[in-house]
Design a protein around this motif. Structure first.
Motif, mmCIF file in Angstrom:
data_model
loop_
_atom_site.group_PDB
_atom_site.id
_atom_site.type_symbol
_atom_site.label_atom_id
_atom_site.label_comp_id
_atom_site.label_asym_id
_atom_site.label_seq_id
_atom_site.Cartn_x
_atom_site.Cartn_y
_atom_site.Cartn_z
ATOM 1 N N ALA B 239 1.126 -0.893 0.419
ATOM 2 C CA ALA B 239 -0.326 0.077 -0.056
ATOM 3 C C ALA B 239 0.601 0.671 -0.347
ATOM 4 O O ALA B 239 2.060 1.222 -0.015
ATOM 5 C CB ALA B 239 -0.759 0.309 1.356
ATOM 6 N N GLU B 240 0.321 2.083 0.191
ATOM 7 C CA GLU B 240 0.585 3.445 -0.174
ATOM 8 C C GLU B 240 0.614 4.772 0.912
ATOM 9 O O GLU B 240 -1.136 4.171 1.117
ATOM 10 C CB GLU B 240 0.573 3.994 -1.387
ATOM 11 N N GLY B 241 0.961 5.451 1.011
ATOM 12 C CA GLY B 241 0.171 6.655 1.942
ATOM 13 C C GLY B 241 1.129 7.132 2.878
ATOM 14 O O GLY B 241 2.367 7.489 2.809
ATOM 15 N N ALA B 242 0.915 7.804 3.427
ATOM 16 C CA ALA B 242 1.764 8.603 5.201
ATOM 17 C C ALA B 242 1.246 9.559 6.126
ATOM 18 O O ALA B 242 -0.309 9.172 6.036
ATOM 19 C CB ALA B 242 2.232 10.330 4.142
ATOM 20 N N GLY B 243 1.939 9.291 7.009
ATOM 21 C CA GLY B 243 1.438 9.748 8.324
ATOM 22 C C GLY B 243 2.289 10.403 8.747
ATOM 23 O O GLY B 243 3.299 10.837 8.374
#
Lengths: 78, 419
Positions: B239-243
């Protein structure tokens, strides 16, 4: 012919720098007036080379400061 | 000792843009996984992934809200995602430094696992096909991991420490833990900390797939593919994303009446010194014990664990065993939100820190979905199967483990209103 070159140059500048077309006047300075940084100008020079099938060496590119500088340079080349 | 609290959060993931959209999906037990959409996966063994939903609706990611179309061309997607999570966290903080001193005491610690993989590949193709003189001048600055922090510092005038880390799938937790140490050491009063990843591309998928790390039995049912601790699990879903979180020194936060999501009371970091990709040794257990020791609490005080739980056959049980050795006989519950988000690699730790804080704030534990047939050895342990559970959460822990055998554990505590 020269008008055609000017139009094509201005179109590339608008596309690459994301600026309004009416800001791209002949005397507009890339860095001071059009918000370009040093990397943007490298990218622009590459785009001009591609569009007009010419080569703009680094020492010539360094002297290009304004929109008119580009148009004049390319008119001499093509 | 200087205490460190969280006063801003930001997240984008396959579950959506923003902590509200993410939390809604988590509580409902919704999966964000799908067939790979960014390229034709027909020839690939694993064909499922967790894409960030892009669009202009609420809960969708609109890149134009972060950078102009011109600026977007100059950064790899992982930088764009990192900036988006960072922007959310700063907006949530609702405070910006104004004086030179305030700017000098506000830093950024932002990492990524693999960085600009897509950009590197595209530049390689460009040099090979049209030659070195036609390579974009943005080839290098668009792929450097520390450029997330660089861009965020420029955007908000953050003149304090500016660092990145790259510890694979532990990156997000290390970034937050290390940023907190800078505040404790009095190098900064506020740190924007987080991590980002965007590696769903042919080389990313094929690369992890060739390690036999990715799920491949659920290509036609992507939402079933991530199933931590379930007997049919067969690998993680990329998966991809950011926090991002904003960490703030407690007195600084209190003085300006900030809303506080929780206090970072413990941080553990260890190495397995065992194998460069396979988990093993005592690293996970020691990371958790370090975090508990720093917080000076006993295992029975921990209410919730957000597991690393990637849905790999080996990793899930190694983590479970470490947790069981410490927490057996306590009432702790553990879930894997990766059952819904997939594995955001370097972004996982910071996104899951946000989820852990939201679990604590809402006193609700997000579930482990697809846990239809749990491994026998997990019997008697509350893995929050299928449905979210209500539970008072005072202490919550989040695990992240990365290739290289590196481990990080964050331990958060609820901050009660002391005024």
């Amino acid at each position: 012919m020269s008008e055609n070159i000017a139009e094509r140059v201005k179109k590339i500048i608008v596309e690459h720098l994301g600026v309004e077309a009416d800001k791209v006047q002949d005397n507009a300075n890339f860095i001071d007036d059009l918000g370009a940084d040093s990397l943007d100008t490298v990218e622009l020079v590459m785009a001009f080379e591609e569009e007009f099938g010419c080569s703009i060496p680094d020492d010539a590119a360094e002297k290009i400061r304004t929109v008119k500088d580009v148009i004049d340079y390319i008119q001499k080349q093509v | 000792m200087r205490r460190v609290v969280v006063t801003g959060i930001g997240v984008l993931s396959p579950l959506g843009y923003g902590h509200k959209a993410n939390w809604e999906a988590l509580v409902k037990g919704q999966s964000g996984l799908s067939k790979i959409r960014s390229f034709d996966p027909t020839d690939y063994v694993s064909q499922v992934a967790g894409h960030v939903p892009v669009g202009r609706e609420i809960g969708q990611f609109n890149p134009d809200e972060i950078l102009s179309p011109k600026e977007q061309r100059h950064v790899d997607p992982f930088i764009l995602y990192g900036m988006a999570a960072g922007q959310q966290a700063v907006q949530d903080l609702n405070w910006l430094p104004e004086t030179e001193e305030e700017k000098n005491r506000f830093g950024v610690y932002f990492g990524s696992g693999v960085g600009g993989l897509m950009g590197i590949i595209n530049s390689g193709k460009s040099v090979e096909t049209v030659g070195p003189r036609r390579l974009t001048p943005f080839a290098i600055p668009s792929i450097l991991i520390n450029l997330i922090g660089g861009h965020l510092s420029i955007k908000y005038g953050l003149q304090g420490p500016n660092i990145a880390c790259a510890t694979a799938c532990a990156t997000g937790s290390h970034a937050i833990g290390e940023a907190a140490r800078l505040i404790r050491d009095d190098r900064a009063d506020i740190m924007l900390a987080g991590s980002s990843e965007a590696a769903i591309c042919p080389v990313g998928i094929a690369g992890f797939s060739q390690m036999r790390a990715l799920s491949n039995h659920f290509n036609e049912t992507p939402q079933k593919a991530s199933r931590p601790w379930d007997k049919e699990r067969d690998g993680f879903v990329m998966a991809e994303g950011a926090g991002a979180v904003v960490l703030e020194e407690y007195e600084h936060a209190k003085k300006r009446g900030a809303k506080i999501y929780g206090e970072l009371v413990g941080y553990g970091l260890t190495a397995d010194a065992y194998h460069f990709t396979a988990p093993g040794g005592t690293g996970a257990k020691r990371a958790i014990l370090q975090a508990l020791k720093e917080a000076d609490i006993t295992p029975d005080q921990v209410d919730y664990i957000n597991a690393h739980g990637t849905s790999t056959p080996m990793g899930d049980l190694v983590e479970f065993k470490a947790v069981k050795e410490i927490f057996d006989g306590t009432n702790v519950a553990m879930s894997s939100t990766k059952s819904m988000t997939g594995h955001m690699l370097g972004a996982a730790g910071s996104a899951e820190a946000v989820y852990t804080l939201l679990a604590m704030q809402n006193n609700v534990l997000p579930p482990t979905i697809n846990l239809d047939n749990p491994e026998e050895e997990t019997a008697g342990f509350n893995l929050v199967p299928h449905k979210a559970q209500e539970k008072q959460v005072t202490y919550a822990l989040s695990n992240s483990f990365g290739f290289g055998g590196t481990n990080a554990t964050l331990l958060f505590k609820k901050v009660l209103n002391e005024t």
